[in-house]
Write a protein that holds these residues in place. Sequence first.
Motif, PDB file in Angstrom:
ATOM      1  N   PHE A  34       0.834  -1.203   0.000  1.00 35.95           N
ATOM      2  CA  PHE A  34       0.000   0.000   0.000  1.00 35.95           C
ATOM      3  C   PHE A  34       0.871   1.256   0.000  1.00 35.95           C
ATOM      4  O   PHE A  34       0.653   2.179  -0.802  1.00 35.95           O
ATOM      5  N   PHE A  35       1.863   1.303   0.874  1.00 36.53           N
ATOM      6  CA  PHE A  35       2.700   2.508   0.974  1.00 36.53           C
ATOM      7  C   PHE A  35       3.664   2.642  -0.213  1.00 36.53           C
ATOM      8  O   PHE A  35       4.009   3.763  -0.607  1.00 36.53           O
ATOM      9  N   ILE A  36       4.074   1.526  -0.800  1.00 38.74           N
ATOM     10  CA  ILE A  36       4.876   1.603  -2.031  1.00 38.74           C
ATOM     11  C   ILE A  36       4.030   2.210  -3.145  1.00 38.74           C
ATOM     12  O   ILE A  36       4.489   3.088  -3.882  1.00 38.74           O
ATOM     13  N   GLY A  37       2.770   1.767  -3.257  1.00 37.50           N
ATOM     14  CA  GLY A  37       1.869   2.343  -4.253  1.00 37.50           C
ATOM     15  C   GLY A  37       1.636   3.821  -4.020  1.00 37.50           C
ATOM     16  O   GLY A  37       1.591   4.621  -4.971  1.00 37.50           O
ATOM     17  N   LEU A  38       1.476   4.218  -2.759  1.00 40.02           N
ATOM     18  CA  LEU A  38       1.257   5.631  -2.430  1.00 40.02           C
ATOM     19  C   LEU A  38       2.448   6.481  -2.864  1.00 40.02           C
ATOM     20  O   LEU A  38       2.281   7.567  -3.433  1.00 40.02           O
ATOM     21  N   ALA A  39       3.657   5.997  -2.596  1.00 44.66           N
ATOM     22  CA  ALA A  39       4.861   6.747  -2.978  1.00 44.66           C
ATOM     23  C   ALA A  39       5.042   6.756  -4.496  1.00 44.66           C
ATOM     24  O   ALA A  39       5.410   7.790  -5.081  1.00 44.66           O
ATOM     25  N   GLU A  40       4.787   5.631  -5.146  1.00 45.87           N
ATOM     26  CA  GLU A  40       4.979   5.540  -6.596  1.00 45.87           C
ATOM     27  C   GLU A  40       3.940   6.352  -7.370  1.00 45.87           C
ATOM     28  O   GLU A  40       4.154   6.685  -8.534  1.00 45.87           O
ATOM     29  N   SER A  41       2.831   6.693  -6.729  1.00 43.98           N
ATOM     30  CA  SER A  41       1.767   7.438  -7.419  1.00 43.98           C
ATOM     31  C   SER A  41       2.228   8.811  -7.894  1.00 43.98           C
ATOM     32  O   SER A  41       1.613   9.410  -8.777  1.00 43.98           O
ATOM     33  N   THR A  42       3.295   9.306  -7.321  1.00 46.35           N
ATOM     34  CA  THR A  42       3.789  10.643  -7.700  1.00 46.35           C
ATOM     35  C   THR A  42       4.508  10.632  -9.035  1.00 46.35           C
ATOM     36  O   THR A  42       4.597  11.671  -9.694  1.00 46.35           O
ATOM     37  N   PHE A  43       5.018   9.468  -9.466  1.00 50.17           N
ATOM     38  CA  PHE A  43       6.011   9.491 -10.536  1.00 50.17           C
ATOM     39  C   PHE A  43       5.431   9.586 -11.946  1.00 50.17           C
ATOM     40  O   PHE A  43       5.715  10.555 -12.671  1.00 50.17           O
ATOM     41  N   TYR A  44       4.620   8.628 -12.364  1.00 52.56           N
ATOM     42  CA  TYR A  44       4.214   8.617 -13.775  1.00 52.56           C
ATOM     43  C   TYR A  44       3.388   9.837 -14.179  1.00 52.56           C
ATOM     44  O   TYR A  44       3.754  10.542 -15.121  1.00 52.56           O
ATOM     45  N   PRO A  45       2.282  10.142 -13.491  1.00 53.75           N
ATOM     46  CA  PRO A  45       1.544  11.348 -13.895  1.00 53.75           C
ATOM     47  C   PRO A  45       2.359  12.616 -13.694  1.00 53.75           C
ATOM     48  O   PRO A  45       2.230  13.572 -14.463  1.00 53.75           O
ATOM     49  N   GLY A  46       3.213  12.612 -12.667  1.00 54.34           N
ATOM     50  CA  GLY A  46       4.053  13.786 -12.426  1.00 54.34           C
ATOM     51  C   GLY A  46       5.059  14.023 -13.532  1.00 54.34           C
ATOM     52  O   GLY A  46       5.217  15.154 -14.027  1.00 54.34           O
ATOM     53  N   MET A  47       5.745  12.968 -13.961  1.00 56.24           N
ATOM     54  CA  MET A  47       6.736  13.123 -15.024  1.00 56.24           C
ATOM     55  C   MET A  47       6.066  13.379 -16.368  1.00 56.24           C
ATOM     56  O   MET A  47       6.614  14.102 -17.208  1.00 56.24           O
ATOM     57  N   GLN A  48       4.876  12.823 -16.592  1.00 53.79           N
ATOM     58  CA  GLN A  48       4.150  13.147 -17.816  1.00 53.79           C
ATOM     59  C   GLN A  48       3.804  14.638 -17.849  1.00 53.79           C
ATOM     60  O   GLN A  48       3.891  15.289 -18.900  1.00 53.79           O
ATOM     61  N   TYR A  49       3.403  15.181 -16.714  1.00 57.10           N
ATOM     62  CA  TYR A  49       3.100  16.612 -16.617  1.00 57.10           C
ATOM     63  C   TYR A  49       4.348  17.445 -16.932  1.00 57.10           C
ATOM     64  O   TYR A  49       4.276  18.445 -17.664  1.00 57.10           O
ATOM     65  N   ILE A  50       5.487  17.040 -16.400  1.00 56.27           N
ATOM     66  CA  ILE A  50       6.736  17.782 -16.635  1.00 56.27           C
ATOM     67  C   ILE A  50       7.158  17.682 -18.096  1.00 56.27           C
ATOM     68  O   ILE A  50       7.529  18.685 -18.729  1.00 56.27           O
ATOM     69  N   ILE A  51       7.095  16.484 -18.674  1.00 56.23           N
ATOM     70  CA  ILE A  51       7.455  16.311 -20.088  1.00 56.23           C
ATOM     71  C   ILE A  51       6.555  17.176 -20.967  1.00 56.23           C
ATOM     72  O   ILE A  51       7.017  17.832 -21.905  1.00 56.23           O
ATOM     73  N   GLY A  52       5.261  17.203 -20.653  1.00 58.49           N
ATOM     74  CA  GLY A  52       4.334  18.026 -21.418  1.00 58.49           C
ATOM     75  C   GLY A  52       4.555  19.508 -21.246  1.00 58.49           C
ATOM     76  O   GLY A  52       4.008  20.312 -22.009  1.00 58.49           O
ATOM     77  N   SER A  53       5.356  19.896 -20.257  1.00 55.01           N
ATOM     78  CA  SER A  53       5.653  21.308 -20.015  1.00 55.01           C
ATOM     79  C   SER A  53       6.889  21.792 -20.771  1.00 55.01           C
ATOM     80  O   SER A  53       7.189  22.996 -20.737  1.00 55.01           O
ATOM     81  N   TRP A  54       7.609  20.888 -21.439  1.00 55.22           N
ATOM     82  CA  TRP A  54       8.864  21.263 -22.109  1.00 55.22           C
ATOM     83  C   TRP A  54       8.859  21.018 -23.614  1.00 55.22           C
ATOM     84  O   TRP A  54       9.649  21.633 -24.337  1.00 55.22           O
ATOM     85  N   TYR A  55       8.014  20.098 -24.117  1.00 61.83           N
ATOM     86  CA  TYR A  55       8.120  19.686 -25.517  1.00 61.83           C
ATOM     87  C   TYR A  55       6.921  20.134 -26.336  1.00 61.83           C
ATOM     88  O   TYR A  55       5.794  20.213 -25.840  1.00 61.83           O
ATOM     89  N   ARG A  56       7.167  20.363 -27.616  1.00 57.58           N
ATOM     90  CA  ARG A  56       6.129  20.786 -28.545  1.00 57.58           C
ATOM     91  C   ARG A  56       5.458  19.565 -29.178  1.00 57.58           C
ATOM     92  O   ARG A  56       5.904  18.426 -29.002  1.00 57.58           O
TER      93      ARG A  56
END
Length: 507
Positions: free
Chosen positions: A155-177
Motif C-alpha cells: 500500500f505505501f509503495i503504491g502511495l509513494a509511486e503514485s507521484t512518478f508517472y503522472p508527475g513526469m508526464q506533466y513535466i514532459i508536457g511542459s517542455w516539448y512541442r
Amino acid sequence: MGHPSFHPKTLDSPNELPLIVEASEEVKQKPRKWYYYLWDTLDKPKEERWFMFKLDAALLTFASLGYFIKYLDQTNINSAFVSGMKEDLGLYKNQLNYMQTCWTVGYVIGELPSNMILTRFRPSRWIPCMEITWAVLTFCLARANNATTIYVLRFFIGLAESTFYPGMQYIIGSWYRKEELAKRSCIFHTSSALGTMFSGYLMAAVYKLGGRGGMAGWQWLFIIDGVISLPIAIAGFWFIPDVPEIAKPWYLTEEEVKFAQKRMQLEGRQQRKPYTKAKFKKIFTSWHIYALTPLYVFFNNGGVSAAPVFQQYLKASKDPKYTVSQINVYPTIQNGVQVVSTLAMAWISDGVLKGARWPMIVFGGCVNIMTEVSLAVWNIPTKWKWACLSLTGVAGGLSGLCMAWAHEICTHDNEERAIVIASMNEIAYVLQAWLPLIVWQQVDAPEYRKGFITVSCLSFMLIVTALTIRVLHARELAQRRDEDLSDENLVQSDRDESTERSVDVKV
C-alpha cells in the motif's frame, strides 16, 4: 538524442533569443527533410539542437530510469511469487490479487493530490523524496514473513509511486512541442516494459543466491531492486528541471530557459495559475476530462498485466516442464514486443501521421481484440498461443500516445492539464483496484477466460472512445479557429473605422 556533428553553442545574448525562435519557426514551416523522421531535432537550428540535446539527456534519461525502477519495484512481486515466495509463505488462495490491490489503492489515493502539488511546488524536490521512500520500502519487503505485512508495505509503495508517472508526464508536457511529444512520452513509457523485462532476468539470476545470508532467492530480489533504485532516486534532485517558468537547472543557461518558455508560448501551453472556483468549474464542465479519462481507463485495464498470465501458463505446463529461470525469462518476449511497437507507433504518429494520435490507438485496440479473443478460446495451437501472449505487448505501448493527446487537447490550461493527466491515471487504477479480484482470480490461472473476454470488451470501448475524441477535438479546433478569425476581423474593422475617422478629421 542530439546531432553529433555540430559545434555546441549556448544562447549567450538576450538579443539572440528572437532570432533563434524565428529560425525555429521558419524550419517548422518548411517541408521536412528525411532525417527529421529519424529524430525531430536533426533539422532544427543548431542552438535549438544543443538546447534539446541537453534537455533530452537530463529530463528524458532521468524520467526513463525513474520509470524503470518504478516498474521494477511495482512488478517484482509477480517474479517473487512464481519463484518461491508462494510456497515459502503459504500463499495458495488469492493473496497475490490482494497484494496487487493494496498497491493499487495506495496508488489511486496519491495521484491527483500529487499532481496538484506539482503545480504549486518544485517537482525536483517532491518526486525524488517519494522515490527514496518507495526504494526503502522495497528493502523492507525482503523481511516480510506473512501476507499481512506485504499488504501494508505494498500500500505505501503504491502511495509513494503514485507521484512518478503522472508527475513526469506533466513535466514532459511542459517542455516539448507537439511534433516532439509522442516520441518522448513513448520513450519514457517503454522503460516500464524494460523494468518488467529486467525484473524477470534479475529473478532468474538472483534465484541462485537462495540460502546466502539466510535469505531465499525471492528475498534477494527485493534487496537488489532497492540497491538499484536508491541512487537513481537521489539523482532526481539534480536532473529534474521543474517546469520552464520556475526552472533553474544547472545544465541550462538562463537564456535557454527563456527560450523554453517562448517555445511553450508558441505551442499555446499556459503557465501556472491559481486554483479558483471558476477554474474548477471550467475544468469539470469541459468534455476533456470526461472523454480522456475513459480513454486511459480502457487502455490501462485492456491488457493482461493484472496477472502474470505468461509466467503462470509456463509454470502450469507439464509437457514440457519449464525451469524457474525459463518461467522468468521467456515472458519477457511480451515486453520486448511492447518496446518495439511503442517506439514504432510513436515515430509513425509524430512523423508520418503528422501528430495524429487516434490511428495508432485504434490499431493497438484491434490487435488486442484479436489476441484476447484467441486466448479466451484457450484450446488453440501452442505456437499461436505463444504468439498471442507475446502480441499482448502491442497495446501496452499506447500510454504515451494517450498522454501526448491529452497534453495537446488541454494545452490552453496548465491546471486542467495537470488534473486531467492525473485523473486519467487515477481512475484507471480505481478500476484496476477491484476488477482483477473478479476477472483475474489466481484460482483460475492460467486459463483466465473471464479476464480475456473483459479485455476484449475494454479494447473495443477504447476504439470507440478514441474515435469520439477525434470528432470532439476536431469540432473544438474548428470553433477556436472561427473565434480567432472573428477576433481578427473585429480588430481589422476597428482599424478601418479608426482610419476613416482620421481621414474625416483631416478633411
